[in-house]
Design an enzyme around this catalytic site. Structure first.
Site: not given
Length: 360
Positions: A35, A256
């Site tokens: 899946k 950042y």
């Protein structure tokens, strides 16, 4: 030239892992769970590799099953969540797709639908996970209803799902298995309970069908110290390259928010991968990558397309390959450091990361 970020898929490792799974439960049939695009590895490539060495596939939904059928994969396919609308039952019947029945509404749909072909069903029993499945008190009545639907075959499989099998110290798995066995052992039907954790750690869960998923791709549902972890081979290795190297003086910050500050004069490599490629944004400073056989720590916040790592103490140059997880660096280690699970990291790998088959 395209970005160097890619997921290398080693299909020989996939076959190796299937052989290992079979050795743990030699008398059980094997249903490979593919899946979510085979947990991000590529359902068609995985399906074509495994279709001759497993007994069936399991997917989440009808559209996933039809992708396999449309690619001429012909072995049995089970849809684990069942159908979402009564008209889907006809599609299952016409394409020899087995459906899970997990509630009374789905049985109603079966009784109200006219079929052109026969339909195979698995009946899910809730033994305590409280997610999908009929109650144990409704097994007999549900089976009676299913057997009275003319085009439903008699070889119904009874199955359940284990909630805590990845914790070998949790008695709840024993409770579930005892309940499942006591409610089904008098019936002459095949049974299934074992997911990857059940296969590895709970032999009493093996029954007639096993349903490995995560372990097929070379990853253990347990911590890395578990007994069988070293016998699995990672199928996916996520790689990229160094695209820049710069000197950062002591006290200088990187990335950042300046979340990493150099405690000495350092060399910082910028790597062409980020959370836009499925690398976890929450990975903290110190999370390792592997460059030229050496571990190097993350230095600075993960951004959308790049990460930065401290290569002060290792040989590294622009263009060198960087392993983010896989061969030589455990997916579980990266997941644990990032407060997530390996299942999520591979299943959420986006389409912009190409899957490259490394062998046949």
């Amino acid at each position: 030239m395209s970005r160097p970020t890619a997921a290398k898929i080693k299909l020989s490792s996939l076959s190796h892992n299937v052989t290992f799974v079979k050795s743990l439960a030699p008398t059980a049939k094997l249903m490979a769970v593919i899946k979510a695009d085979a947990y991000g590895h590529g359902a068609l490539a995985v399906g074509r590799t495994l279709e001759k060495i497993v007994d069936a596939f399991a997917v989440a939904s009808l559209d996933e099953a039809m992708e396999l059928r449309d690619s001429e994969i012909s072995i049995p396919i089970l849809i684990l969540e069942g159908v979402f609308a009564p008209e889907d039952l006809k599609t299952c019947s016409l394409n020899a797709i087995t459906t899970v029945i997990h509630n009374f509404t789905q049985i109603d749909w079966l009784e109200q639908t006219q079929f052109e072909n026969v339909l195979n069903c698995w009946l899910k029993v809730d033994t305590g996970m409280s997610r999908l499945g009929i109650g144990t008190e409704s097994i007999s009545s549900s089976l009676e209803r299913l057997k009275n639907v003319p085009h439903v075959t008699d070889d119904i499989v009874l199955f359940t799902h284990l909630a805590c099998a990845d914790d070998l110290n949790n008695k709840f798995t024993i409770d579930q298995l005892e309940l499942f066995d006591s409610c089904t052992k008098h019936l002459t039907l095949a049974r299934s309970a074992a997911n990857s954790a059940g296969i590895l750690g709970w032999p009493l869960s093996h029954f007639d069908w096993i349903r490995p998923g995560y372990m097929l791709y070379g990853n253990s549902p347990f911590q890395e110290g578990s007994e069988n972890y070293s016998k699995l081979e990672p199928v996916m290795t996520l790689v990229s390259e160094i695209i820049a190297i710069r000197d950062v003086s002591e006290g200088g910050c990187v990335g950042y928010g300046c979340s990493w500050t150099a405690k000495r004069d350092s060399k910082i490599a910028t790597v062409c991968v980020g959370y836009g490629d499925g690398y976890p944004r929450q990975a903290p400073n110190g999370t390792p990558v592997v460059i030229n056989g050496h571990r190097a720590p993350l230095a600075g916040r993960v951004s959308m397309d790049m990460i930065t790592v401290d290569v002060t103490d290792i040989p590294a140059g622009i263009g060198d390959e960087v392993i983010l997880w896989g061969d030589g660096l455990s997916l579980n280690e990266i997941a644990n450091r990032s407060s997530t699970i390996g299942y999520e990291l591979t299943a959420r790998l986006p389409k912009r990361v190409p899957r490259i088959i490394c062998d046949k």
